[in-house]
Design a protein around this motif. Structure first.
Motif, PDB file in Angstrom:
ATOM      1  N   VAL A   9       0.842  -1.196   0.000  1.00  0.00           N
ATOM      2  CA  VAL A   9       0.000   0.000   0.000  1.00  0.00           C
ATOM      3  C   VAL A   9       0.878   1.246   0.000  1.00  0.00           C
ATOM      4  CG1 VAL A   9      -0.199  -0.025   2.527  1.00  0.00           C
ATOM      5  CG2 VAL A   9      -1.862   1.239   1.185  1.00  0.00           C
TER       6      VAL A   9
ATOM      7  N   LEU B 127       0.507   5.263   0.712  1.00  0.00           N
ATOM      8  CA  LEU B 127      -0.379   6.240   1.336  1.00  0.00           C
ATOM      9  C   LEU B 127      -0.049   7.625   0.808  1.00  0.00           C
ATOM     10  CD1 LEU B 127      -0.323   5.023   5.064  1.00  0.00           C
ATOM     11  CD2 LEU B 127      -2.136   4.663   3.366  1.00  0.00           C
TER      12      LEU B 127
ATOM     13  N   ARG C 265      -6.581   7.793  -5.122  1.00  0.00           N
ATOM     14  CA  ARG C 265      -7.194   6.579  -4.586  1.00  0.00           C
ATOM     15  C   ARG C 265      -7.324   5.572  -5.722  1.00  0.00           C
ATOM     16  NH1 ARG C 265     -11.337   8.393  -2.221  1.00  0.00           N
ATOM     17  NH2 ARG C 265     -11.022   7.961   0.002  1.00  0.00           N
TER      18      ARG C 265
ATOM     19  N   ALA D 121      -7.563   1.790  -5.202  1.00  0.00           N
ATOM     20  CA  ALA D 121      -7.545   0.647  -4.289  1.00  0.00           C
ATOM     21  C   ALA D 121      -7.061  -0.617  -4.982  1.00  0.00           C
ATOM     22  CB  ALA D 121      -8.935   0.433  -3.700  1.00  0.00           C
TER      23      ALA D 121
ATOM     24  N   TRP E 168      -3.730   4.443  -1.572  1.00  0.00           N
ATOM     25  CA  TRP E 168      -4.775   4.902  -0.669  1.00  0.00           C
ATOM     26  C   TRP E 168      -4.519   6.346  -0.254  1.00  0.00           C
ATOM     27  CZ3 TRP E 168      -5.990   0.865   3.750  1.00  0.00           C
ATOM     28  CH2 TRP E 168      -6.272  -0.373   3.170  1.00  0.00           C
TER      29      TRP E 168
ATOM     30  N   ASP F 220      -7.936   7.211   4.573  1.00  0.00           N
ATOM     31  CA  ASP F 220      -8.505   5.865   4.684  1.00  0.00           C
ATOM     32  C   ASP F 220      -7.702   4.955   5.606  1.00  0.00           C
ATOM     33  OD1 ASP F 220     -10.516   6.539   2.998  1.00  0.00           O
ATOM     34  OD2 ASP F 220      -9.762   5.457   1.251  1.00  0.00           O
TER      35      ASP F 220
END
Length: 312
Positions: free
Chosen positions: A190, A192, A199, A201, A206, A210
């Motif tokens: 992931v 960030l 975004r 996913a 992310w 979130d």
């Protein structure tokens, strides 16, 4: 503990939640600690006095300091969930040519259950900002925190994803060997985005808002937003204070020049038997009568200079 539910659509239930009254004061302390270590008012005043180059160099360090602050804030909030283990040390992941070939030539579904030896070596490697392991779900997240992904073009972003995925193939072996035999059944990658501008996913991107779902802590995203606002406010405050001190020092220096400040004293005769001595800041520093005692001179020690006699 009572479960709390995020307001996001189709969000899972989180068993842990942020208490703003308690956490915000801790985040403020963390913000002050990170800021003073890299961007204190004294350092900025010195840079302002030195010139534009030093100011620019100091300001370039502010985004990096904010990135470190966000990472440490995430670690602090993760501590609210006792199921989580956050690793930030000894987590360099090898990225071998074989691992890159697997990632580039196969659909992720085909290597989802594949793991590689963490000792495979190779010249290339990838060091994530942290690995977050949930001992309850046995899921490990390889996390890369970015202040903003807007500076990444598509090619550069894709290369980063490949390295993260290739490195993630060694995470199960690394956790088992180097971190007290932590066992995981899945490893997720992931990125960030602290600016909350991205975004995706499906490809592991992310917004930091979130992060509740990553940490299992309700209110985590709002807490990071609070931390970023506190940092930005603190930076602006340091900037204003440094400018005020710099201007005050500059004005005092200009006043001294206008007053003709010199390392010797100027005397001004007022009466035949009395002289009043003035310092460089025009305050009366003493008076004496020539008939009672010899003239006394008080000033800075210096090489021989010519004493100025004011016109009577």
């Amino acid at each position: 503990m009572n479960n709390t539910v995020s307001g996001a659509a189709a969000a899972p239930t989180h068993s842990h939640a942020v208490n703003p009254d308690v956490l915000h004061s801790r985040l403020d302390g963390l913000c002050n600690q990170v800021l003073t270590s890299s961007f204190g008012s004294t350092a900025l005043m010195d840079a302002l006095a030195s010139g534009l180059s030093d100011v620019s160099s100091l300001l370039r360090g502010v985004p990096a300091a904010e990135g470190r602050l966000i990472e440490r804030g995430i670690q602090m909030i993760a501590g609210l969930n006792p199921d989580l283990v956050v690793l930030t040390e000894n987590i360099r992941l090898p990225v071998s040519k074989a691992a890159l070939d697997v990632v580039e030539r196969n659909d992720p579904r085909h290597y989802a259950s594949l793991t590689l030896d963490a000792d495979s070596g190779g010249r290339r490697g990838y060091t994530p900002d942290m690995i977050i392991v949930n001992r309850g779900s046995k899921v490990a997240h390889v996390v890369d925190v970015k202040r903003s992904l807007s500076s990444y073009d598509a090619v550069r972003l894709q290369e980063l994803k490949k390295r993260m995925l290739a490195g993630a193939l060694t995470v199960p072996d690394l956790l088992y060997q180097e971190h007290h035999r932590l066992a995981v059944e899945a490893v997720h990658v992931v990125m960030l985005d602290a600016q909350n501008g991205s975004r995706e996913a499906s490809s592991g991107i992310w917004p930091v808002s979130d992060i509740d779902h990553l940490l299992g802590v309700e209110g985590a995203g709002k807490a990071i937003a609070y931390l970023r606002r506190a940092f930005q406010t603190a930076v602006e405050q340091v900037w204003r204070e440094a400018l005020q001190h710099y201007r005050r020092a500059r004005d005092l220096s200009e006043d001294d020049r206008r007053a003709g400040a010199m390392p010797w004293l100027v005397t001004q005769q007022h009466a035949p038997d009395e002289r009043i001595l003035f310092g460089s800041d025009d305050r009366i520093v003493g008076a004496t009568s020539t008939s009672e005692r010899p003239e006394i001179r008080i000033g800075f020690a210096s090489l021989p200079t010519v004493r100025l006699q004011a016109l009577s």
